[in-house]
Design a protein around this motif. Structure first.
Motif, short mmCIF file in Angstrom:
data_model
loop_
_atom_site.label_atom_id
_atom_site.label_comp_id
_atom_site.label_asym_id
_atom_site.label_seq_id
_atom_site.Cartn_x
_atom_site.Cartn_y
_atom_site.Cartn_z
N ILE A 1 0.84 -1.21 0.00
CA ILE A 1 0.00 0.00 0.00
C ILE A 1 0.87 1.25 0.00
N GLU A 2 1.94 1.25 0.75
CA GLU A 2 2.88 2.38 0.75
C GLU A 2 3.37 2.66 -0.67
N LYS A 3 3.73 1.61 -1.39
CA LYS A 3 4.22 1.78 -2.76
C LYS A 3 3.12 2.26 -3.70
N MET A 4 1.90 1.76 -3.51
CA MET A 4 0.80 2.20 -4.37
C MET A 4 0.47 3.68 -4.13
N VAL A 5 0.43 4.10 -2.88
CA VAL A 5 0.16 5.51 -2.59
C VAL A 5 1.25 6.38 -3.19
N THR A 6 2.50 5.99 -3.03
CA THR A 6 3.61 6.75 -3.61
C THR A 6 3.47 6.83 -5.12
N LEU A 7 3.13 5.72 -5.75
CA LEU A 7 2.93 5.70 -7.21
C LEU A 7 1.89 6.73 -7.63
N PHE A 8 0.76 6.73 -6.96
CA PHE A 8 -0.31 7.67 -7.33
C PHE A 8 0.05 9.12 -7.00
N GLN A 9 0.71 9.33 -5.88
CA GLN A 9 1.08 10.69 -5.51
C GLN A 9 2.12 11.28 -6.46
N GLU A 10 3.01 10.44 -6.94
CA GLU A 10 4.07 10.92 -7.84
C GLU A 10 3.64 10.93 -9.31
N ASN A 11 2.52 10.31 -9.63
CA ASN A 11 2.03 10.22 -11.01
C ASN A 11 0.56 10.61 -11.03
N THR A 12 0.30 11.89 -10.94
CA THR A 12 -1.06 12.37 -10.78
C THR A 12 -1.97 12.07 -11.97
N ASP A 13 -1.40 11.76 -13.13
CA ASP A 13 -2.23 11.39 -14.28
C ASP A 13 -2.64 9.92 -14.22
N CYS A 14 -2.05 9.17 -13.34
CA CYS A 14 -2.35 7.74 -13.21
C CYS A 14 -3.68 7.58 -12.46
N SER A 15 -4.61 6.85 -13.06
CA SER A 15 -5.92 6.67 -12.44
C SER A 15 -6.18 5.23 -12.02
N SER A 16 -5.32 4.30 -12.43
CA SER A 16 -5.52 2.90 -12.08
C SER A 16 -4.19 2.17 -12.12
N ALA A 17 -3.97 1.35 -11.13
CA ALA A 17 -2.75 0.53 -11.09
C ALA A 17 -2.98 -0.60 -10.10
N ALA A 18 -2.27 -1.66 -10.28
CA ALA A 18 -2.33 -2.77 -9.32
C ALA A 18 -1.08 -3.60 -9.46
N GLY A 19 -0.58 -4.00 -8.34
CA GLY A 19 0.51 -4.96 -8.32
C GLY A 19 -0.10 -6.34 -8.35
N LEU A 20 0.71 -7.32 -8.25
CA LEU A 20 0.21 -8.68 -8.24
C LEU A 20 0.10 -9.17 -6.81
N SER A 21 -1.06 -9.66 -6.45
CA SER A 21 -1.20 -10.30 -5.15
C SER A 21 -0.69 -11.72 -5.29
N ALA A 22 -0.38 -12.32 -4.17
CA ALA A 22 0.10 -13.71 -4.18
C ALA A 22 -0.99 -14.59 -3.60
N SER A 23 -1.38 -15.62 -4.33
CA SER A 23 -2.37 -16.57 -3.82
C SER A 23 -1.70 -17.52 -2.84
N ILE A 24 -2.44 -17.88 -1.80
CA ILE A 24 -1.90 -18.74 -0.76
C ILE A 24 -2.75 -20.00 -0.63
N ASP A 25 -2.14 -21.04 -0.08
CA ASP A 25 -2.93 -22.24 0.23
C ASP A 25 -3.33 -22.16 1.70
N VAL A 26 -4.03 -23.16 2.17
CA VAL A 26 -4.58 -23.15 3.53
C VAL A 26 -3.49 -23.07 4.60
N ASN A 27 -2.26 -23.45 4.26
CA ASN A 27 -1.15 -23.41 5.21
C ASN A 27 -0.34 -22.13 5.13
#
Length: 149
Positions: free
Chosen positions: A117-143
Motif C-alpha cells: 500500500i505504501e508503494k501504491m500511494v507513492t505511485l499515485f502521488q508521484e504520477n497524478t495522471d495515473c488513475s488505475s494501477a495494481a501490483g500482483l497479489s500472491a495466492s496462498i494455500d490453507v497453510n
C-alpha cells in the motif's frame, strides 16, 4: 517488523476484502493488510453469507482494530448463473461505504507484501495522471504457502 509510516494528512487507502467460508485464509490475508507499512487505512471486510466460525473471526478482527468495518450479507451472493453478482452486490456496496482516496479489492486467498500500500500511494502521488494501477497479489494455500511464485 518495519514500523508503519505515520500518515497523518496522507491519503486514506481503502482495502475491500471479500470472504465466504475460509477463516484460515482470512486470518492470513487480513494479517497482511493489518501489518502494512502504511497506516492510514480503512479496511472493509465483506462477509458474504459466511458460517458462524467465519463471522466470529470477522467480529474478532473488528474488535481489535478500529480501521476495520464489516459489511454483512445473510446469503452468499455467488451464483453460477450470474457469477458477476458478487461484484454488483458485494463490491459495489463496499464501494458505497468506502471513504478512501484509493481503493484495493482483494479476496481472502490473496496476500500482499507489507509495503504494497505504501508503494501504491507513492505511485499515485508521484504520477497524478495515473488513475488505475495494481501490483500482483500472491495466492496462498490453507497453510499460508504462496502458490505459483
Amino acid at each position: 517488523m518495519k514500523q508503519p509510516i505515520k500518515s497523518v494528512g496522507s491519503p486514506k487507502f481503502t482495502v475491500i476484502l471479500h470472504t465466504y467460508n475460509r477463516p484460515e485464509f482470512l486470518r492470513q490475508s487480513s494479517r497482511a493488510v493489518l501489518e502494512q507499512t502504511y497506516d492510514n487505512l480503512e479496511i472493509i471486510l465483506i462477509n458474504d453469507g459466511a458460517t458462524v466460525e467465519t463471522r466470529e473471526l470477522l467480529h474478532e478482527l473488528e474488535s481489535k482494530d478500529k480501521r476495520i468495518r464489516l459489511l454483512h450479507f445473510k446469503e452468499n451472493q455467488y451464483s453460477p448463473s450470474d457469477p458477476h453478482k458478487i461484484v454488483s452486490v458485494c463490491y459495489n456496496s463496499a464501494l458505497e461505504m468506502s471513504t478512501g482516496n484509493y481503493i484495493w479489492l482483494q479476496d481472502d486467498d490473496d496476500v500482499i507484501a507489507m509495503d504494497y500500500i505504501e508503494k501504491m500511494v507513492t505511485l499515485f502521488q508521484e504520477n497524478t495522471d495515473c488513475s488505475s494501477a495494481a501490483g500482483l497479489s500472491a495466492s496462498i494455500d490453507v497453510n499460508g504457502n504462496i502458490k505459483n511464485q
